[in-house]
Design an enzyme around this catalytic site. Structure first.
Site, PDB file in Angstrom:
ATOM      1  N   HIS A  65     -19.348  16.372  68.101  1.00  0.00           N
ATOM      2  CA  HIS A  65     -18.378  16.820  67.093  1.00  0.00           C
ATOM      3  C   HIS A  65     -17.906  18.227  67.413  1.00  0.00           C
ATOM      4  O   HIS A  65     -18.626  19.021  68.024  1.00  0.00           O
ATOM      5  CB  HIS A  65     -18.974  16.754  65.678  1.00  0.00           C
ATOM      6  CG  HIS A  65     -20.174  17.598  65.428  1.00  0.00           C
ATOM      7  ND1 HIS A  65     -20.097  18.911  64.999  1.00  0.00           N
ATOM      8  CD2 HIS A  65     -21.507  17.329  65.534  1.00  0.00           C
ATOM      9  CE1 HIS A  65     -21.328  19.398  64.837  1.00  0.00           C
ATOM     10  NE2 HIS A  65     -22.198  18.471  65.162  1.00  0.00           N
ATOM     11  N   ASP A  67     -16.688  20.572  65.093  1.00  0.00           N
ATOM     12  CA  ASP A  67     -16.844  21.588  64.056  1.00  0.00           C
ATOM     13  C   ASP A  67     -18.228  22.214  64.097  1.00  0.00           C
ATOM     14  O   ASP A  67     -19.183  21.629  64.613  1.00  0.00           O
ATOM     15  CB  ASP A  67     -16.563  21.007  62.671  1.00  0.00           C
ATOM     16  CG  ASP A  67     -17.576  19.937  62.267  1.00  0.00           C
ATOM     17  OD1 ASP A  67     -17.786  19.000  63.061  1.00  0.00           O
ATOM     18  OD2 ASP A  67     -18.160  20.026  61.172  1.00  0.00           O
ATOM     19  N   ASP A 104     -24.430  23.819  68.264  1.00  0.00           N
ATOM     20  CA  ASP A 104     -24.342  22.571  67.510  1.00  0.00           C
ATOM     21  C   ASP A 104     -22.931  22.516  66.906  1.00  0.00           C
ATOM     22  O   ASP A 104     -22.671  23.091  65.866  1.00  0.00           O
ATOM     23  CB  ASP A 104     -25.404  22.565  66.410  1.00  0.00           C
ATOM     24  CG  ASP A 104     -25.293  21.395  65.452  1.00  0.00           C
ATOM     25  OD1 ASP A 104     -24.641  20.405  65.806  1.00  0.00           O
ATOM     26  OD2 ASP A 104     -25.823  21.499  64.333  1.00  0.00           O
ATOM     27  N   GLU A 134     -18.337  16.990  60.883  1.00  0.00           N
ATOM     28  CA  GLU A 134     -19.675  16.382  60.873  1.00  0.00           C
ATOM     29  C   GLU A 134     -20.608  17.156  59.968  1.00  0.00           C
ATOM     30  O   GLU A 134     -21.451  16.578  59.276  1.00  0.00           O
ATOM     31  CB  GLU A 134     -20.218  16.353  62.305  1.00  0.00           C
ATOM     32  CG  GLU A 134     -21.529  15.582  62.470  1.00  0.00           C
ATOM     33  CD  GLU A 134     -22.782  16.443  62.318  1.00  0.00           C
ATOM     34  OE1 GLU A 134     -23.884  15.888  62.330  1.00  0.00           O
ATOM     35  OE2 GLU A 134     -22.653  17.690  62.177  1.00  0.00           O
ATOM     36  N   GLU A 135     -20.450  18.482  59.953  1.00  0.00           N
ATOM     37  CA  GLU A 135     -21.388  19.336  59.247  1.00  0.00           C
ATOM     38  C   GLU A 135     -21.247  19.288  57.730  1.00  0.00           C
ATOM     39  O   GLU A 135     -22.090  19.816  57.014  1.00  0.00           O
ATOM     40  CB  GLU A 135     -21.233  20.791  59.725  1.00  0.00           C
ATOM     41  CG  GLU A 135     -21.508  21.003  61.212  1.00  0.00           C
ATOM     42  CD  GLU A 135     -22.974  20.854  61.570  1.00  0.00           C
ATOM     43  OE1 GLU A 135     -23.768  20.516  60.678  1.00  0.00           O
ATOM     44  OE2 GLU A 135     -23.317  21.078  62.742  1.00  0.00           O
ATOM     45  N   ASP A 158     -25.701  15.455  70.406  1.00  0.00           N
ATOM     46  CA  ASP A 158     -25.833  16.323  69.232  1.00  0.00           C
ATOM     47  C   ASP A 158     -27.289  16.565  68.852  1.00  0.00           C
ATOM     48  O   ASP A 158     -27.618  16.696  67.686  1.00  0.00           O
ATOM     49  CB  ASP A 158     -25.065  15.706  68.054  1.00  0.00           C
ATOM     50  CG  ASP A 158     -24.906  16.666  66.886  1.00  0.00           C
ATOM     51  OD1 ASP A 158     -25.134  17.883  67.090  1.00  0.00           O
ATOM     52  OD2 ASP A 158     -24.573  16.219  65.781  1.00  0.00           O
ATOM     53  N   HIS A 442     -27.530  26.838  62.639  1.00  0.00           N
ATOM     54  CA  HIS A 442     -26.983  27.052  61.295  1.00  0.00           C
ATOM     55  C   HIS A 442     -27.369  28.414  60.723  1.00  0.00           C
ATOM     56  O   HIS A 442     -27.242  28.631  59.522  1.00  0.00           O
ATOM     57  CB  HIS A 442     -27.384  25.931  60.318  1.00  0.00           C
ATOM     58  CG  HIS A 442     -26.874  24.585  60.702  1.00  0.00           C
ATOM     59  ND1 HIS A 442     -27.058  23.463  59.915  1.00  0.00           N
ATOM     60  CD2 HIS A 442     -26.182  24.153  61.782  1.00  0.00           C
ATOM     61  CE1 HIS A 442     -26.509  22.417  60.503  1.00  0.00           C
ATOM     62  NE2 HIS A 442     -25.968  22.817  61.638  1.00  0.00           N
TER      63      HIS A 442
END
Length: 467
Positions: A65, A67, A104, A134-135, A158, A442
């Site tokens: 992904h 994003d 990520d 995705e997030e 991922d 994150h």
């Protein structure tokens, strides 16, 4: 490959801010003569023939992904909506100064672009899926059209641990409690409560760790104050993403009769408990006088209900798998809390057992109703179930063992991957997820290991040759 990653980092690409990165991928495809499709969501799919001698082999899907989760330090001035990341390295790891790095899943996109750009790399025909958002609930994977895809063999890029092959993951959804509030003008000295310095982390793969949730800590802080004196809340805000364990939370209140010294006695005791009871050595909990005398605050009765709801809200691990040792089966994370015209509590709910997921979401709905609120649910995605007989897994395990002299670890994880949604679109899909070593994703401490990224790249090329 690292050059493409650097380019990706130069383009803002947080969730729901993917137009620029999607258009860059289109320009890449045009420049390299690659057939592509860009949909209204900004998802990108690409198709490339096999290289010389591999043209007639069965195609393979590569997926990731575009994003990223946008988190930054409080003193960081970079605007992640408009600015590229300030990336650097220390010879061992790549990182971004003051912000998340987006390894990520930017590294997956970099792998795919480097592979597509180099016509000398042997590989079978490729079908490429690069999704958006995705997030925030896998919205891109839910909406992408794969009706033209022929392959049923997919490598998802991922994952965040080299040498660990993920073959199953939890399903999930976002649950939101809305609680109506009643405000009135209240006079009195204001106090600002702060919870900060927590480590934060991924609400899936790190939910079992001894990490404190700033929103829940604030609920406890408010509750202890309220036991000694009525209070009126004026502001309440914590967390930024439902899938990130919140690191900080702030509240402003009018304590009816309590002195700041007593509030900070409570703060000091709670800070001691959080530092000792969790892996939170830098936790800071305090109260500060605010230069204001009153404001438009919740009534004491409404404030009491808000505090009760916040403390009653479930959070963290709810059950562990009975089949796979150490695997979290069901959890939720109170990731975002905000107070304006209403109080909203946003949860990321995950489970590898669909019925447990539904039961936990129902529990949130009933909690909202009990306190007189309403409830919304969105972003529901299915679990990716384990495939007992997997030829792809066998090829990848054998290739890894031959390259590195040891077998990889084959696991199921509690984090969400898009493989479950894509498996529904491609019945019979045989899928394995891999990735290089990343740390503290994150969060602004995110690190991408350089040597691991290179080894994973070389492994991917060998797997494609073997397929």
């Amino acid at each position: 490959m690292f050059g493409y990653f650097e380019k990706i980092c130069s383009i803002p690409h947080g969730s729901r801010n993917t137009k620029a990165i999607s258009d860059y991928l289109v320009s890449f495809a045009v420049e390299h003569g690659i057939r592509y499709e860009q949909d209204a969501l900004n998802n990108i799919v690409m198709y490339q023939d096999g290289t010389c001698g591999y043209e007639n082999h069965s195609p393979v899907i590569l997926q990731g992904h575009m994003d990223m989760v946008c988190e930054k330090d409080a003193d960081c001035t970079l605007n992640m909506d408009t600015d590229g990341l300030d990336i650097a390295h220390d010879d061992a790891c790549i990182f971004a100064r003051g912000t998340t790095l987006g390894g990520d899943n930017g590294i997956a996109v970099a792998y795919m672009l480097a592979l597509l750009a180099d016509k000398s790399i042997p590989h079978p025909p490729l079908e490429i899926i690069i999704t958006v958002d995705e997030e925030i609930g896998m919205e891109g994977a839910a909406g992408v059209d794969l009706s033209s895809f022929k392959s049923r063999t997919m490598i998802n890029l991922d994952s965040e641990d080299e040498g660990i092959f993920t073959v199953s993951c939890a399903g999930g959804a976002r649950g939101v409690i809305h609680f109506p509030v009643e405000r009135r003008v209240v006079y009195g000295p204001c106090v600002k409560l702060t919870v900060e310095g927590l480590r934060g982390g991924h609400s899936g793969v790190e939910i079992h760790k001894p990490l404190a949730n700033a929103n829940k800590v604030m609920g406890e802080f408010l509750g202890r104050i309220q036991k000694l004196m009525p209070l009126c809340i004026t502001k309440l805000q914590g967390g930024a993403k439902d899938n990130a364990i919140p690191r900080s939370c702030e509240a402003t209140l009018i304590p009816l009769g309590m002195h700041i010294e007593r509030i900070n006695d409570i703060a000091a005791q709670l800070q001691k408990e959080i530092r000792e009871g969790f892996d939170e050595p830098e936790a800071v909990i305090r109260g500060d006088d605010v230069d204001a005398l009153g404001g438009n605050a919740l009534t004491t009765e409404c404030s009491a209900k808000v505090i009760a709801l916040l403390n009653a809200a479930p959070n963290g691990v709810q059950s562990m798998s009975k089949d796979i040792e150490g695997l979290v089966q069901t959890s939720l994370n109170l990731g975002v809390m905000s107070l304006d015209e209403e109080l909203t509590l946003t949860f990321a709910v995950r489970s590898s057992v669909n019925q447990e997921k539904r039961d936990l979401l129902k529990r949130l709905e009933e909690l909202a109703a009990f306190y007189g609120g309403t409830y919304d649910e969105m972003g529901d995605y299915p679990a990716w179930e384990y495939k007992k007989d997997s030829s792809l897994r066998n090829v990848m395990v054998d290739t890894y063992s031959a390259m590195f002299g040891k077998k990889p670890e084959v696991v199921a994880i509690h984090a969400g991957l898009e493989c479950g949604l894509l498996s529904e679109k491609l019945p019979g899909l045989d899928c394995v997820s891999i990735g290089p070593d990343m740390h503290d994703i994150h969060t602004s401490r995110e690190r991408l290991e350089i040597a691991s990224t290179r080894r994973t790249w070389e492994f991917l090329l060998e797997v494609l040759k073997a397929l």
